[in-house]
Design an enzyme around this catalytic site. Structure first.
Site, short mmCIF file in Angstrom:
data_model
loop_
_atom_site.label_atom_id
_atom_site.label_comp_id
_atom_site.label_asym_id
_atom_site.label_seq_id
_atom_site.Cartn_x
_atom_site.Cartn_y
_atom_site.Cartn_z
N HIS A 78 0.82 -1.21 0.00
CA HIS A 78 0.00 0.00 0.00
C HIS A 78 0.86 1.26 0.00
CE1 HIS A 78 -3.46 -2.47 2.01
NE2 HIS A 78 -3.14 -2.90 0.81
N HIS A 235 -9.11 -2.08 -5.32
CA HIS A 235 -8.03 -2.38 -4.38
C HIS A 235 -7.04 -3.39 -4.96
CE1 HIS A 235 -5.89 -2.53 -0.63
NE2 HIS A 235 -5.77 -3.82 -0.84
N ASP A 239 -3.04 -2.88 -5.23
CA ASP A 239 -2.01 -3.85 -4.85
C ASP A 239 -1.05 -4.11 -6.00
OD1 ASP A 239 -2.81 -4.27 -2.24
OD2 ASP A 239 -3.93 -6.11 -2.67
N HIS A 262 -0.26 -11.06 -5.21
CA HIS A 262 1.09 -10.54 -5.04
C HIS A 262 2.15 -11.46 -5.66
CE1 HIS A 262 -0.55 -7.50 -2.43
NE2 HIS A 262 -1.02 -8.41 -1.61
#
Length: 310
Positions: A78, A235, A239, A262
């Protein structure tokens, strides 16, 4: 020109996964340093960690980087998204522990503080990383792809059984203030059914309805509801931007992600840099600089957000 912050700014909160108090300070840095993390609590080993793709360790539900001495920092995505989205090229991120504070679960607190502090131009040109060949990684239905483009473009799709999320897709070009205006305030999210399982594994110990969007079927349990009807996919884009920032330079590419997380985005960067001729650094002239992220106030200030009812 490359940039850094005008002045130091600090944040206090708790780690999303550790549940422990955490303090983070953004400190101006000179040209050509890049983004580095510094663990102020580490005195017996090298406390510095370069924010780069090849420093990423395999982790669950967050991005974690480490140095050769085994010093690590977790949940950096973030703050990295905020740094990249605001167009900062050089910064030292100081921490008093191993995890970045989660704050409200989005990048907005970081972006708001950065915009208040302002940026300082440095005496060195910006170099952008131009993707020249398409690269892709897949895992079942999930995939992530980078292909040539004249600016950083994000195309992301998600699909969840919970009706509060369902299927969502969004496309955005990350020019100028687009990150601050459209993505920065979108919070991390999870399904209620997953919360107990994560905590049983020692994860999300600092998570709450105040720093995450929690859904249960068609219900949004977090007070105030959603900030955007498609907050979840926004969101996931946030990321991805934080993880792509670990390329070490602003990207000129189109990133397409479908159910990507991720680990997949990091695998994509590793694939990119392992393929000879797939990318090259270019000096950003005035025209190119106008296509890079950062440099402007967000179109919507935090107090003007229109919440979507639960």
């Amino acid at each position: 020109m490359q940039t850094t912050l005008n002045t130091t700014v600090s944040f206090d909160g708790i780690g999303l996964h550790s549940g422990k108090a955490a303090r983070l300070t953004l400190v101006p840095a000179p040209a050509e340093q890049g983004i580095r993390f510094l663990r102020r609590d580490v005195t017996d080993r090298d406390p510095r960690i370069l924010a780069r793709w090849d420093r990423v360790q395999q982790g669950e539900l967050c991005t974690r980087i480490s140095n050769d001495d085994g010093v690590h920092v977790s949940t950096i995505e973030h703050v990295m998204a905020a740094i990249s989205g605001c167009g900062i090229h050089n910064l030292t991120v100081e921490l008093d522990g191993p995890e970045v504070p989660i704050l409200d679960g989005s990048s907005a607190p970081f972006v708001e503080a950065i915009l208040r502090a302002g940026l300082r131009r440095l005496g060195a040109p910006v170099r952008a990383l131009r993707v020249l060949e398409t690269v892709e990684v897949r895992n079942g239905a999930a995939f992530a792809r980078l292909e040539p483009a004249d600016a950083l473009e994000i195309d992301f799709s998600i699909a969840f059984d919970d009706a509060a999320i369902g299927r969502q897709n969004r496309v955005i070009s990350l020019r100028r203030d687009a990150f601050a205006a459209e993505l920065a305030d979108s919070r991390t999210f999870c399904r209620k059914a997953d919360v107990d399982a994560m905590r049983a594994r020692g994860l999300a110990l600092g998570g709450s309805l105040e720093n995450a969007v929690v859904v249960d079927g068609a219900q949004v349990l977090s007070p105030g509801g959603l900030r955007h009807a498609d907050e979840a996919v926004r969101h996931k884009m946030l990321d991805a931007i934080g993880d792509l920032a670990l390329a070490g330079a602003p990207l000129l590419a189109r990133y397409t992600g479908n159910r990507a997380g991720h680990a997949m985005t990091n695998a994509l960067l590793r694939t990119l840099f392992a393929q000879p001729g797939a990318c090259r650094l270019v000096v950003a002239d005035t025209a190119l600089s106008q296509r890079l992220p950062g440099g402007a106030e967000p179109a919507v200030r935090p107090q003007e957000r229109q919440l979507v009812p639960a």
